[in-house]
Design a protein around this motif. Structure first.
Motif, mmCIF file in Angstrom:
data_model
loop_
_atom_site.group_PDB
_atom_site.id
_atom_site.type_symbol
_atom_site.label_atom_id
_atom_site.label_comp_id
_atom_site.label_asym_id
_atom_site.label_seq_id
_atom_site.Cartn_x
_atom_site.Cartn_y
_atom_site.Cartn_z
ATOM 1 N N MET A 90 1.176 -1.194 0.428
ATOM 2 C CA MET A 90 0.236 0.231 0.362
ATOM 3 C C MET A 90 0.801 1.325 -0.060
ATOM 4 S SD MET A 90 -3.178 -0.324 0.454
ATOM 5 C CE MET A 90 -3.900 -1.827 -0.112
ATOM 6 N N PRO A 91 0.738 1.949 -0.741
ATOM 7 C CA PRO A 91 1.474 3.625 -1.063
ATOM 8 C C PRO A 91 1.245 4.172 0.278
ATOM 9 C CG PRO A 91 -0.028 2.998 -2.866
ATOM 10 C CD PRO A 91 -0.147 1.988 -1.834
ATOM 11 N N ASN A 92 2.095 4.887 0.991
ATOM 12 C CA ASN A 92 1.996 5.634 2.049
ATOM 13 C C ASN A 92 2.029 7.767 1.733
ATOM 14 O OD1 ASN A 92 2.153 3.850 4.192
ATOM 15 N ND2 ASN A 92 4.207 3.570 3.643
ATOM 16 N N GLU A 93 1.090 7.705 0.927
ATOM 17 C CA GLU A 93 0.838 9.116 -0.173
ATOM 18 C C GLU A 93 -0.861 9.281 0.636
ATOM 19 O OE1 GLU A 93 2.615 9.849 -2.791
ATOM 20 O OE2 GLU A 93 4.565 8.520 -2.920
ATOM 21 N N PRO A 94 -0.635 10.540 1.685
ATOM 22 C CA PRO A 94 -2.421 10.779 1.334
ATOM 23 C C PRO A 94 -2.875 10.658 -0.270
ATOM 24 C CG PRO A 94 -1.712 12.301 2.308
ATOM 25 C CD PRO A 94 -0.004 11.254 1.174
ATOM 26 N N ALA A 95 -2.542 11.190 -1.138
ATOM 27 C CA ALA A 95 -3.201 11.268 -2.724
ATOM 28 C C ALA A 95 -3.442 9.809 -3.618
ATOM 29 C CB ALA A 95 -1.494 12.162 -3.819
ATOM 30 N N HIS A 96 -3.185 8.490 -2.534
ATOM 31 C CA HIS A 96 -3.438 7.129 -2.881
ATOM 32 C C HIS A 96 -5.038 6.817 -2.636
ATOM 33 C CE1 HIS A 96 0.813 7.397 -5.003
ATOM 34 N NE2 HIS A 96 -0.165 6.436 -5.336
ATOM 35 N N VAL A 97 -5.457 7.875 -1.438
ATOM 36 C CA VAL A 97 -6.359 7.814 -0.439
ATOM 37 C C VAL A 97 -7.565 7.887 -0.774
ATOM 38 C CG1 VAL A 97 -7.473 7.856 1.583
ATOM 39 C CG2 VAL A 97 -4.992 7.526 2.049
ATOM 40 N N SER A 98 -8.846 7.425 -1.078
ATOM 41 C CA SER A 98 -9.459 8.013 -1.556
ATOM 42 C C SER A 98 -10.799 7.348 -1.085
ATOM 43 C CB SER A 98 -10.579 8.085 -3.520
ATOM 44 O OG SER A 98 -10.549 6.020 -3.472
ATOM 45 N N PHE A 99 -12.323 8.334 -0.967
ATOM 46 C CA PHE A 99 -13.343 8.492 -0.201
ATOM 47 C C PHE A 99 -14.586 8.869 -1.356
ATOM 48 C CE2 PHE A 99 -10.022 10.781 2.227
ATOM 49 C CZ PHE A 99 -9.977 9.667 3.282
ATOM 50 N N VAL A 100 -15.580 7.434 -1.122
ATOM 51 C CA VAL A 100 -16.554 7.697 -1.235
ATOM 52 C C VAL A 100 -17.950 7.016 -0.779
ATOM 53 C CG1 VAL A 100 -18.094 5.979 -3.159
ATOM 54 C CG2 VAL A 100 -14.917 6.354 -3.927
ATOM 55 N N PRO A 101 -18.866 8.265 -0.767
ATOM 56 C CA PRO A 101 -20.371 7.951 -0.314
ATOM 57 C C PRO A 101 -20.682 6.705 -0.038
ATOM 58 C CG PRO A 101 -19.900 10.125 -1.071
ATOM 59 C CD PRO A 101 -18.886 9.214 -1.835
ATOM 60 N N VAL A 102 -20.999 6.664 1.014
ATOM 61 C CA VAL A 102 -21.793 5.459 1.271
ATOM 62 C C VAL A 102 -22.765 5.072 0.654
ATOM 63 C CG1 VAL A 102 -23.052 3.605 3.241
ATOM 64 C CG2 VAL A 102 -20.982 4.936 3.765
ATOM 65 N N VAL A 103 -23.409 4.269 0.480
ATOM 66 C CA VAL A 103 -24.637 3.814 -0.550
ATOM 67 C C VAL A 103 -24.980 2.283 -0.064
ATOM 68 C CG1 VAL A 103 -24.370 5.055 -2.525
ATOM 69 C CG2 VAL A 103 -23.550 2.437 -2.178
ATOM 70 N N ASN A 104 -26.173 2.339 -0.542
ATOM 71 C CA ASN A 104 -26.658 1.113 0.698
ATOM 72 C C ASN A 104 -26.579 -0.279 -0.632
ATOM 73 O OD1 ASN A 104 -28.789 1.662 1.798
ATOM 74 N ND2 ASN A 104 -30.322 2.014 0.247
ATOM 75 N N ASP A 105 -25.978 -0.633 -1.469
ATOM 76 C CA ASP A 105 -25.092 -1.507 -1.802
ATOM 77 C C ASP A 105 -23.829 -1.700 -1.658
ATOM 78 O OD1 ASP A 105 -26.910 -1.567 -3.591
ATOM 79 O OD2 ASP A 105 -25.313 -1.032 -5.461
ATOM 80 N N ASP A 106 -23.237 -1.109 -0.825
ATOM 81 C CA ASP A 106 -22.056 -1.144 0.528
ATOM 82 C C ASP A 106 -22.404 -1.172 1.339
ATOM 83 O OD1 ASP A 106 -20.257 0.402 -1.167
ATOM 84 O OD2 ASP A 106 -20.603 2.243 -0.488
ATOM 85 N N LEU A 107 -23.602 -2.106 1.800
ATOM 86 C CA LEU A 107 -24.123 -2.078 3.339
ATOM 87 C C LEU A 107 -23.526 -3.825 3.729
ATOM 88 C CD1 LEU A 107 -27.095 -0.222 3.845
ATOM 89 C CD2 LEU A 107 -25.014 -0.045 5.072
ATOM 90 N N PRO A 108 -23.694 -4.639 2.696
ATOM 91 C CA PRO A 108 -23.487 -5.908 2.893
ATOM 92 C C PRO A 108 -21.991 -6.062 3.412
ATOM 93 C CG PRO A 108 -24.749 -5.933 0.454
ATOM 94 C CD PRO A 108 -24.263 -4.908 1.593
#
Length: 174
Positions: A1-19
């Protein structure tokens, strides 16, 4: 895993993520600190739907790595007595690493630091996090991300370590 913040992304939770969230919350390393997966998934779903929390699946180098949310502690003085005097513009963060194989690899500190950067960019003067004082892994990860302890809360559920990262300190170390 890279150790640079640029490699982190955030995707809002949707119902399909619940499982996927349920599966992660069922992992022993998560359940130990978060509790019952059914209850927690329901709280995440409800919190995201009502806007009480902003919940995200975070990815590191494109791989789903865990869940992170922001919330406003000042809105919960009955549930979080330590937050009764907290200003309304100070967000709190909650996080867990989903896949067990990603624990102990610096992923949490990387994600927390990148997420705090988003909150500071949105105007937060300070960000807080409230790990169980016995969760040494979490405390270490948050310390690595720049958070420092500022208080401790003790009640019938145990000891909570209150940690903060100020915008000034974040900018100084960026």
């Amino acid at each position: 895993m890279p150790n640079e913040p640029a490699h982190v992304s955030f995707v809002p939770v949707v119902n399909d993520d619940l499982p996927m969230l349920h599966a992660w919350l069922s992992e022993p390393h998560v359940r130990q600190w978060w509790g019952d997966p059914d209850k927690e998934v329901a709280l995440i779903r409800e919190g995201c739907e009502t806007g009480e929390v902003e919940g995200f699946i975070f990815h590191v180098a494109g791989v789903p790595a865990g869940y992170i949310q922001s919330w406003v502690p000042a809105q919960y003085p009955d549930d979080e007595p330590w937050a009764k005097d907290m200003p309304a513009d100070v967000p709190g963060i909650d996080i867990f690493i989903g896949p067990a194989e990603l624990t102990g690899r610096g992923v949490a500190s990387l994600a927390v630091r990148a997420f705090a950067g988003r909150l500071f960019a949105a105007g937060a003067p300070r960000v807080v996090i409230d790990p169980d004082a016995g969760n040494r892994r979490a405390v270490s990860a948050y310390t690595k991300a720049g958070f420092v302890p500022y208080a401790e809360w003790i009640d019938t559920s145990g000891r909570t370590l209150l940690m903060e990262l100020t915008r000034t300190e974040f900018e100084r170390t960026t």
